[in-house]
Structure formats: C-alpha cells, structure tokens
Scaffold this motif. Sequence first.
Motif, PDB file in Angstrom:
ATOM      1  N   GLU A 118     -50.955  -9.302  38.314  1.00 23.75           N
ATOM      2  CA  GLU A 118     -50.474  -7.931  38.183  1.00 23.75           C
ATOM      3  C   GLU A 118     -51.454  -7.055  37.390  1.00 23.75           C
ATOM      4  N   VAL A 119     -52.071  -7.614  36.366  1.00 20.93           N
ATOM      5  CA  VAL A 119     -53.065  -6.854  35.591  1.00 20.93           C
ATOM      6  C   VAL A 119     -54.273  -6.534  36.466  1.00 20.93           C
ATOM      7  N   GLU A 120     -54.706  -7.494  37.281  1.00 22.47           N
ATOM      8  CA  GLU A 120     -55.822  -7.244  38.205  1.00 22.47           C
ATOM      9  C   GLU A 120     -55.471  -6.092  39.156  1.00 22.47           C
ATOM     10  N   GLU A 121     -54.246  -6.106  39.674  1.00 20.52           N
ATOM     11  CA  GLU A 121     -53.824  -5.040  40.578  1.00 20.52           C
ATOM     12  C   GLU A 121     -53.780  -3.694  39.857  1.00 20.52           C
ATOM     13  N   LEU A 122     -53.327  -3.683  38.617  1.00 25.68           N
ATOM     14  CA  LEU A 122     -53.308  -2.444  37.844  1.00 25.68           C
ATOM     15  C   LEU A 122     -54.728  -1.939  37.593  1.00 25.68           C
ATOM     16  N   MET A 123     -55.636  -2.857  37.313  1.00 29.12           N
ATOM     17  CA  MET A 123     -57.023  -2.453  37.073  1.00 29.12           C
ATOM     18  C   MET A 123     -57.635  -1.803  38.320  1.00 29.12           C
ATOM     19  N   SER A 124     -57.225  -2.246  39.495  1.00 21.30           N
ATOM     20  CA  SER A 124     -57.779  -1.659  40.717  1.00 21.30           C
ATOM     21  C   SER A 124     -57.123  -0.326  41.065  1.00 21.30           C
TER      22      SER A 124
END
Length: 106
Positions: free
Chosen positions: A45-51
């Motif tokens: 989820e953090v990776e998705e938020l970063m993108s």
Amino acid sequence: MKEEFYKLVRDKVPEIMQKEGAVVQYQVMEDKYYRHELFLKIHEEVEELMSDPHDIEEYADILEVLDCIMKLNGVSFEQVMKVKEEKRQKKGSFTEKLFLYQAEKV
C-alpha cells in the motif's frame, strides 16, 4: 481464465468474486502468517501511495492495514494517538522538512 493471487485480501473480496461468478480458493490464516502478510500488505500500500500520492484511497488502505496490525498486537488507536502527540510535543513533527546530515559531539 484462472488468476493467482497468493496475498492477503479484504474480508469481503472472496464473496464479491463469487457473486461475479468466480470459483475462489482461500483460507483463514494463523496469526503468525497473518502478521507477516499484514506487513507485506502495508508495504504494498505504501508503494502504491508513493506512485500516486493524491489517491486518497491509498491513505485509507494504509490506515486499514495499520488498524489491523494494531488490533493483532493489542494496541489501540487511542494509545497510538497519545504517544504520537507526546512525541510531537517532545521532538516535533516532520513539517519543517529538516534533513539532518551529521552531528558530532564536542
């Protein structure tokens, strides 16, 4: 078409998929595996938020996973918010965007 997931999903996802005509296979995990999968999920989820930092759903997803991690470990939201405020009072926040390079005791 068969899709493979092998990941933690929200509680209603298998039911939703079944209503859409899919045959699903899933199981309820033991806590030790659940804990591991929650940490993988929060990383995802953090990776998705970063993108896409403007996608409010990603913030909600992170909070949902974090809430599950806290519950699993017997930590309440109120406890976390109290400690968060205590740390903010003692050490500040991150709002001033300070990037520390080094420090040397003299």
